[in-house]
Design a protein around this motif. Structure first.
Motif, PDB file in Angstrom:
ATOM      1  N   CYS A  16       0.838  -1.213   0.000  1.00 52.42           N
ATOM      2  CA  CYS A  16       0.000   0.000   0.000  1.00 52.42           C
ATOM      3  C   CYS A  16       0.865   1.253   0.000  1.00 52.42           C
ATOM      4  CB  CYS A  16      -0.939  -0.011   1.205  1.00 52.42           C
ATOM      5  SG  CYS A  16      -2.276  -1.225   1.084  1.00 52.42           S
ATOM      6  N   LEU A  36      -8.936  -8.298  -3.734  1.00 58.43           N
ATOM      7  CA  LEU A  36      -9.276  -6.918  -3.381  1.00 58.43           C
ATOM      8  C   LEU A  36      -9.912  -6.833  -1.998  1.00 58.43           C
ATOM      9  CD1 LEU A  36     -10.810  -5.663  -6.759  1.00 58.43           C
ATOM     10  CD2 LEU A  36      -8.604  -5.015  -5.777  1.00 58.43           C
ATOM     11  N   ASP A  37     -10.389  -7.971  -1.483  1.00 53.73           N
ATOM     12  CA  ASP A  37     -11.047  -7.984  -0.178  1.00 53.73           C
ATOM     13  C   ASP A  37     -10.059  -8.047   0.979  1.00 53.73           C
ATOM     14  OD1 ASP A  37     -13.542  -8.049  -1.470  1.00 53.73           O
ATOM     15  OD2 ASP A  37     -13.412 -10.231  -1.696  1.00 53.73           O
ATOM     16  N   ILE A  39      -7.041  -5.931   1.052  1.00 52.28           N
ATOM     17  CA  ILE A  39      -6.107  -4.803   0.989  1.00 52.28           C
ATOM     18  C   ILE A  39      -5.845  -4.260   2.396  1.00 52.28           C
ATOM     19  CG2 ILE A  39      -5.901  -2.377   0.271  1.00 52.28           C
ATOM     20  CD1 ILE A  39      -7.277  -3.192  -2.339  1.00 52.28           C
ATOM     21  N   HIS A 102      -9.023  -2.224   6.963  1.00 58.32           N
ATOM     22  CA  HIS A 102      -8.947  -2.684   5.566  1.00 58.32           C
ATOM     23  C   HIS A 102      -9.800  -1.808   4.652  1.00 58.32           C
ATOM     24  CE1 HIS A 102     -10.341  -4.882   2.047  1.00 58.32           C
ATOM     25  NE2 HIS A 102     -11.526  -5.000   2.609  1.00 58.32           N
ATOM     26  N   LYS A 106      -8.399   0.475   1.596  1.00 61.18           N
ATOM     27  CA  LYS A 106      -8.888   0.180   0.246  1.00 61.18           C
ATOM     28  C   LYS A 106      -9.492   1.435  -0.381  1.00 61.18           C
ATOM     29  CE  LYS A 106     -11.802  -3.241  -2.192  1.00 61.18           C
ATOM     30  NZ  LYS A 106     -12.915  -2.516  -2.805  1.00 61.18           N
ATOM     31  N   GLU A 110      -8.195   3.314  -3.791  1.00 60.78           N
ATOM     32  CA  GLU A 110      -9.119   3.438  -4.919  1.00 60.78           C
ATOM     33  C   GLU A 110      -9.391   4.889  -5.316  1.00 60.78           C
ATOM     34  OE1 GLU A 110     -11.711  -0.668  -4.250  1.00 60.78           O
ATOM     35  OE2 GLU A 110     -12.560   1.270  -3.702  1.00 60.78           O
ATOM     36  N   VAL A 117      -6.010  -0.012  -9.107  1.00 61.04           N
ATOM     37  CA  VAL A 117      -6.028  -1.150  -8.184  1.00 61.04           C
ATOM     38  C   VAL A 117      -6.590  -2.351  -8.943  1.00 61.04           C
ATOM     39  CG1 VAL A 117      -6.839  -2.000  -5.963  1.00 61.04           C
ATOM     40  CG2 VAL A 117      -6.392   0.443  -6.262  1.00 61.04           C
ATOM     41  N   GLN A 119      -7.097  -6.674  -9.255  1.00 57.43           N
ATOM     42  CA  GLN A 119      -7.041  -8.013  -8.680  1.00 57.43           C
ATOM     43  C   GLN A 119      -6.421  -8.963  -9.700  1.00 57.43           C
ATOM     44  OE1 GLN A 119     -10.130  -9.628  -6.036  1.00 57.43           O
ATOM     45  NE2 GLN A 119     -10.454 -11.230  -7.557  1.00 57.43           N
TER      46      GLN A 119
END
Length: 629
Positions: A16, A36-37, A39, A102, A106, A110, A117, A119
């Motif tokens: 990140c 993506l779930d 991050i 998280h 995220k 984004e 971003v 996946q």
């Protein structure tokens, strides 16, 4: 859509920061993650900070990073540790709302300009000659980039252990990366194997809290980031943690299950973190200790999951069940997630340069656990530096290499590159010989100029730091000039209350504040009776900075002299084209180490294991002969 300036692989704490830095510096950036779930996921302890780790988080914030800002948005408890010790080792620690941490990270990624971003599982680093030029994903899609940062955490050939059961996974329930480490080996990078672990999570409703000791957060306004307003956290509801202990029964259960532990029966080959051992490791390492601390830490406002800190394990699930139920207060605890250990690949530190660029593959950078470190803050610190230097590589600029005398980040990177590590590296205040200068309270004063100059820290934030620096200096000058005597009735009143000897002759307010138990508030109280003198009212951060700089001025001056001598060696640059084999009077072992690590200056060379003071003298003579100052 497949052309970028910088590509980052992995969206943990290193990834990140590594992606946000170049994007905020104006470069077209992409970050790839398997899910993506997940991050910015807090895989283990849902907290940021603690001894030395808070220093890293504050330094990242001073450079313009995100970890401090994100924990400020999401903490459910915050407190200062080591308050009875000196300012060098005091540290802020915050317990996070794990799901929200998280979500907020995220959201930040984004909504950052210049950042895509994506996946996707990266399977290959594409090279041309010895230069990294792109990546390939599992779907077979190729993306080109001028610089690449790998921040894969525990996902490279991750192998999870729960007792006799073991299976591949980067984290429990997630895929591991098998093809990327093979790609790195194909490029000639040497990989090693480390191990880490995590404790069980239990249902808060099944804990008997009456048998625990409550540990509340601090009530004063505390924060990691200068960009966080007081109003944002003033009314934050805090959730307490709770302390309990293991006992002889727990220890017996563990001892009787030794042959079922993959840590002891030879199943686990990777080296684990010595300073964050599993509970079974503690029991066998300290056989005479009758109990060990455990901390119950809730994982968020809207979940019943509780993290059992200090109870990391790789023992079978049935043993974990017995162990937990033998603890007073957890007799009826329900396990929501079992503990497990995980082995993973990392890149040997001999492969890494001080800029975190690979020595073998140009334009390829690494950050976080792939570099043999452990911890969120250590990962994020490397992430921001790898991101900065990847961006500067694209811009055609020199890398930013922080000095160990200027930062804990510099100490961390210097340690792993110069000294290497045979276990997961964790930062401690004791690792810095300059820790009295490198306090968490002055991270902004030390590093904000760098963050501003490279384009990461906004001008309005840097202006706040300049204002703080100016005001602190002005207040200290006032204290040095203003004298007080025993005629000021509040002086001896304060000294008596503090248990200090009364003054007989006049002293300055500066000398008054240097008394061990006198505080800045005491100085303000005394100064109210001085006609024509006014200190003014400033935020607590400024007043605390004045107090620390005055109270420890003698030690600080001594440390600054040490740093001056240190800087003298750091400024003696070693030419990149030096032929160590041609140098006489340096033994082969030292030459091999120097060739392997390629130190940038004499200071770095002096810290390499196997390089003696006599070898350094040869290097100094060589530099003098080449006309280097």
């Amino acid at each position: 859509m497949h052309e970028f300036d910088v590509i980052v692989i992995g969206a943990g704490h290193a990834g990140c920061e590594a992606a946000l830095a170049p994007a905020r510096m104006g470069l077209k950036t992409a970050i790839f993650t398997i899910s993506l779930d997940k991050i910015g996921y807090l895989s283990c302890n849902p907290s940021i900070g603690g001894p030395a780790k808070s220093h890293l988080a504050r330094e990242i914030d001073a450079l313009g990073g995100e970890i401090g800002r994100n924990i400020d948005k999401t903490f459910i408890q915050i407190r200062v540790l080591n308050t009875k010790k000196g300012p060098a080792v005091r540290s802020l620690r915050a317990q996070a709302d794990k799901p929200k941490y998280h979500i907020e990270m995220k959201k930040t990624l984004e909504n950052t300009d210049n950042l895509d971003v994506i996946q996707g599982m990266v399977t290959e680093i594409i090279t041309e000659g010895n230069k990294a030029v792109g990546i390939k994903t599992k779907e077979g899609v190729e993306y080109r980039a001028k610089a690449i940062v790998i921040a894969t955490g525990t996902f490279m050939r991750g192998l999870i252990h729960v007792g006799e059961t073991h299976f591949s996974g980067g984290r429990m329930g997630e895929l591991s990366s098998e093809e990327l480490p093979a790609s790195l080996e194909k490029l000639g990078l040497k990989l090693g194997r480390f191990k880490t672990g995590t404790p069980p999570r239990i249902d808060a409703r099944t804990i008997d809290y009456s048998k625990t000791e409550e540990q509340p957060g601090d009530t004063e306004i505390l924060k990691f980031s200068n960009r966080t307003s007081d109003e944002e956290i003033r009314t934050r509801k805090q959730i307490p943690c709770h302390i309990l202990f293991t006992n002889k029964n727990v220890h017996e259960i563990i001892k009787n299950s030794r042959d079922r532990s993959p840590l002891f029966n030879g199943t686990i080959q990777g080296v684990g973190p010595r300073y964050c051992p599993s509970i079974e490791d503690k029991i066998f390492r300290y056989p005479d200790k009758e109990r060990h601390h455990l901390f119950l830490e809730k994982e968020g406002y809207d979940t019943n999951e509780v993290y059992v800190s200090g109870f990391s394990s790789s023992l079978p699930s049935d043993v974990q069940y017995k162990m937990l139920h033998a603890i007073e207060g957890l007799e009826n605890a329900k396990i929501m997630r079992y503990a497990y250990a995980i082995e993973y690949d990392y890149v040997l530190t001999e492969e890494i340069s001080y800029s975190l660029e690979s020595k073998k593959i140009e334009n390829l950078f690494t950050a976080g656990q792939i570099n043999g470190t452990s911890g969120y803050e250590e990962a994020a610190a490397q992430g921001i530096m790898a991101g900065i230097n990847a961006a500067r590589k694209v811009q055609g600029k020199e890398p930013v290499v922080l000095d160990r005398a200027d930062s804990y980040i510099g100490t961390l990177i210097d340690d792993i590159v110069s000294k290497g590590t045979n276990e997961p590296y964790r930062m401690f205040t004791a690792r810095s010989e300059y820790r009295l200068i490198l306090r968490e309270d002055n991270a902004d004063l030390r590093l904000s100029k760098i963050g501003y100059d490279i384009g990461l820290l906004p001008k309005e934030e840097y202006d706040k730091v300049l204002y703080k620096e100016k005001v602190v200096k002005e207040i200290i000058e006032k204290l040095e000039k203003q004298h007080i005597g025993s005629s000021n009735k509040r002086v001896n009143e304060v000294l008596e209350r503090c248990g200090e000897e009364p003054i007989k002759n006049g002293i300055t307010l500066f000398e008054f504040l240097r008394r061990p138990n006198v505080t800045y508030k005491d100085v303000k109280y005394v100064s109210e009776l001085i006609e024509g003198f006014e200190l003014g009212n400033f935020i607590s951060d400024i007043e605390y900075q004045v107090e620390v700089q005055v109270k420890y001025s003698g030690y600080i001056e001594r440390s600054l002299r040490m740093i001056e001598r240190h800087k003298g060696l750091e400024e003696k640059k070693i030419p990149a084209d030096i032929d160590y084999d041609s140098l006489e009077n340096i033994p082969k072992e030292a030459k091999d180490k120097l060739k392997l690590i390629r130190p940038m200056n004499i200071g770095q060379a002096s810290r390499i294991s196997g390089v003696s003071p006599a070898d350094i003298q040869v290097l100094l003579i060589y530099l003098k002969m080449r006309g280097h100052n």
